[in-house]
Scaffold this active site. Structure first.
Site, PDB file in Angstrom:
ATOM      1  N   TYR A  94      -4.434  10.628   5.577  1.00 18.98           N
ATOM      2  CA  TYR A  94      -4.366   9.990   4.267  1.00 18.98           C
ATOM      3  C   TYR A  94      -5.377  10.624   3.323  1.00 18.98           C
ATOM      4  CZ  TYR A  94      -4.718   6.294   0.728  1.00 18.98           C
ATOM      5  OH  TYR A  94      -4.743   5.582  -0.453  1.00 18.98           O
ATOM      6  N   SER A 108      -7.785   8.432  -3.408  1.00 21.80           N
ATOM      7  CA  SER A 108      -8.680   7.695  -2.522  1.00 21.80           C
ATOM      8  C   SER A 108      -9.748   8.644  -2.021  1.00 21.80           C
ATOM      9  CB  SER A 108      -7.901   7.113  -1.340  1.00 21.80           C
ATOM     10  OG  SER A 108      -8.775   6.563  -0.379  1.00 21.80           O
TER      11      SER A 108
END
Length: 266
Positions: free
Chosen positions: A177, A168
């Site tokens: 993340y 991502s």
């Protein structure tokens, strides 16, 4: 670690085995990849971790592991669903042991589609959350790749092994993340060089915005407007690219970070 019992099809020609992590929900990217590989001739072992889904907004999907296994069996695949907490450093070895034991052979393709993903930024991320993201997204991925590399055997001069990791480009408001996925990128790209002598290719895929239940209406509309094709990505979009990378035709693609996002503006 616990397991689910799945039906198996009638024995037939030997099929290669793929191990896919993060197949906890039927609408997820991992499940889409599992379906595509099963349809194209792979047997599939896959991991899931129900407590993670349970604490996320979308919640756990009761019976998902068994339902996915049934679909894959109908496509001709033997399956092994393995519930595993990837934050534990001993999980990768146990996962490979069980996949090999239940499917009767070595893993040929490793697809990393698991994730710890809890939104928080620079100022509100806790040490506990930061460490958990890196344990799952980075350390577990490294240990899975290492375990794969230690076990993989290929005929000299062939490139039959495959590693594909999903990443991502999230950063703002999603610090742990995004940072841990950045580390995953580097680990996977290192594998393209360090495991080359084994006949293994390794690539990273960024699937872009795929709505698997985590988007609200406002975000969904914003992302659609920023994509030339005027739609969001689907698990099938990602699965088709992973299928190609795992195929003999995909062996010349190696050490790449590929964006499969419909041209979405970042």
């Amino acid at each position: 670690m616990t397991t689910s019992e799945q039906p198996s099809p009638t024995p037939g020609p030997v099929r290669p085995i793929a191990l896919i992590t993060g197949v906890g929900r039927s609408i997820g990217i991992g499940a889409g990849i599992a379906r595509r590989l099963a349809a194209s001739g792979w047997d599939v072992a896959y991991t899931y971790w129900t407590p993670y889904d349970r604490r996320m907004d979308w919640g756990a999907e009761p019976g998902a592991a068994a339902a996915i296994a049934k679909e894959l069996a109908e496509a001709g695949a033997r399956t092994a669903a393995i519930e595993a907490d990837l934050s534990g450093p001993d999980a990768p070895t146990r996962i490979f042991d069980e996949a090999e034991q239940r499917l009767g052979g070595p893993v040929t393709a490793l697809v990393l589609s698991h994730a710890e993903s809890v939104d928080s930024g620079l100022l509100d991320t806790t040490v506990e959350a930061f460490d958990r993201h890196f344990a799952v997204n980075s350390r577990a991925s490294w240990l899975l790749i290492r375990e794969y590399g230690l076990r993989f055997r290929s005929a000299p001069g062939t490139a039959t092994g495959r590693i594909v990791a999903l990443t991502s480009d999230h950063t703002v408001g999603n610090l742990p993340y995004g940072a841990s996925k950045g580390a995953l990128d580097r680990i996977t790209l290192a594998a393209a060089h360090e495991l080359a002598h084994l006949g293994v290719t390794a690539n990273v895929v960024n699937p872009g915005p795929v709505d698997t239940g985590w988007m609200n209406d406002e975000l969904r509309e914003t992302l659609v407007r920023g994509t030339p094709l005027g739609r969001l990505g689907t698990p099938q979009d990602t699965a088709h690219l992973v299928e190609f990378l795992c195929s003999p035709e995909g062996q010349w693609v190696n050490g790449q970070l590929l964006k499969s996002n419909g041209g979405a503006a970042s």
